[in-house]
Design an enzyme around this catalytic site. Structure first.
Site, PDB file in Angstrom:
ATOM      1  N   LYS A  84       5.061   3.689   5.093  1.00 32.66           N
ATOM      2  CA  LYS A  84       5.685   2.745   4.169  1.00 32.66           C
ATOM      3  C   LYS A  84       5.975   3.392   2.815  1.00 32.66           C
ATOM      4  O   LYS A  84       6.949   3.033   2.143  1.00 32.66           O
ATOM      5  CB  LYS A  84       4.787   1.520   3.993  1.00 32.66           C
ATOM      6  CG  LYS A  84       4.732   0.607   5.204  1.00 32.66           C
ATOM      7  CD  LYS A  84       6.081  -0.013   5.541  1.00 32.66           C
ATOM      8  CE  LYS A  84       5.931  -1.112   6.601  1.00 32.66           C
ATOM      9  NZ  LYS A  84       7.233  -1.721   6.975  1.00 32.66           N
ATOM     10  N   TYR A  99       0.810  -1.220   0.000  1.00 30.72           N
ATOM     11  CA  TYR A  99       0.000   0.000   0.000  1.00 30.72           C
ATOM     12  C   TYR A  99       0.843   1.269   0.000  1.00 30.72           C
ATOM     13  O   TYR A  99       0.303   2.370   0.014  1.00 30.72           O
ATOM     14  CB  TYR A  99      -1.058   0.005   1.097  1.00 30.72           C
ATOM     15  CG  TYR A  99      -0.667  -0.324   2.517  1.00 30.72           C
ATOM     16  CD1 TYR A  99       0.488   0.169   3.109  1.00 30.72           C
ATOM     17  CD2 TYR A  99      -1.516  -1.121   3.288  1.00 30.72           C
ATOM     18  CE1 TYR A  99       0.792  -0.125   4.425  1.00 30.72           C
ATOM     19  CE2 TYR A  99      -1.222  -1.416   4.614  1.00 30.72           C
ATOM     20  CZ  TYR A  99      -0.059  -0.911   5.178  1.00 30.72           C
ATOM     21  OH  TYR A  99       0.242  -1.197   6.486  1.00 30.72           O
TER      22      TYR A  99
END
Length: 293
Positions: A179, A164
């Site tokens: 992330k 994601y």
């Protein structure tokens, strides 16, 4: 009509992707390596002869990591370390160098994550996830690189990411943002440190169920009773498959691979439906009622 059979099962547990002894005499530092995916990665390095350094904030995780590595007959050092604190990272690397040697490879696995609708997320929840997942990854990478730059030696960093980072993650806005930062940082550091012999790559796991999943994430998975048919591979990942990928990326056979993020998920993150299903809000997916200010 072709039969649906899915991707084959991997080689059996205990097999190694590289030749036995490929990491003899080398030191591998794994953050969050006492449980779950981090432990699975550490185990595969240990099978190949590496000395392991496992860092974690929680003593029970350190104990679990030590037991797993020692059961393979490998050498392991466990160090308490909060990767949000650069001074603790320095102390952990000092301990690694004193016990073994300057780590040849760093696996930045430690992260924080839990599902929450964005409107319910507290400032502290946002800060904590970003601080551990993004800032902690950078602080560890910086410590590793500084030591190799000073020593004039080469090294390899593998940052554990998430798919994601590309797609966004409803229900995980804090983790997805962190992330995405890790992915971009991986690409930036690969260019900066490549001239000095330090490669930097990312590794993204798909669905690898394991006994150490947190209760909230486990409860989400439990609502999907048939997980295998939900994957293009027609099965979930086996923990050793992620470990094999990590040992390859940090190995001499991957020296010309840098700035790359390898996704190990059987193509699941690229799955798209020809017609979109009805939208189900994150709140409904999590079984939460209407938002209450």
């Amino acid at each position: 009509m072709a039969e649906i059979i899915g991707l084959p099962e991997p080689a059996p547990e205990g097999a190694t992707a590289l030749a036995p002894g490929a990491y003899d005499g080398q030191t591998v530092f794994v953050t969050g390596g006492g449980t779950g995916l981090g432990k699975a990665i550490a185990i595969e390095f240990a099978r190949l002869g590496a000395n392991l350094v496992i860092a974690s904030r929680k003593p029970e995780h350190l104990d679990a990591g030590r037991a797993a590595i020692e059961s393979l007959g490998a050498e392991v050092l466990v160090v308490g370390c909060d990767i949000r604190q650069p001074d603790q990272i320095t102390e952990a690397f000092d301990a690694a160098a004193e016990r073994f040697s300057l780590p040849n490879a760093l696996i930045n696995n430690a992260a924080a994550n839990f599902p929450v609708p964005a409107e319910d997320m507290s400032p502290n929840a946002w800060r904590t996830v970003v601080d551990i997942t993004l800032n902690g990854t950078f602080f560890c990478a910086r410590e590793f690189a500084r030591r190799h730059l000073s020593a004039g030696t080469t090294g390899s960093i593998v940052n554990i990411g998430a798919s994601y980072a590309w797609t966004g993650g409803p229900g995980f806005a804090h983790s997805a943002a962190a992330k995405a930062g890790v992915k971009s940082m991986t690409e930036s550091l690969a260019v900066e440190w490549g001239p000095y012999g330090i490669q930097v790559n990312g590794l993204v796991p798909g669905l690898f169920p394991h006994e150490d999943m947190t209760a909230d994430i486990r409860s989400s998975l439990d609502r999907t009773h048939a997980k295998d048919p939900c994957q293009p591979a027609m099965r979930v990942g086996r923990l050793r498959e992620l470990g094999w990928a990590a040992t390859f990326l940090a190995s001499p056979f991957a020296r010309f691979i840098s700035g790359h993020t390898l996704v190990v998920d059987g193509a699941n993150w690229q799955r798209r439906s020809m017609t979109n299903p009805a939208v189900v809000t994150v709140r409904d997916q999590m079984g939460k009622g209407p938002f209450q200010p």
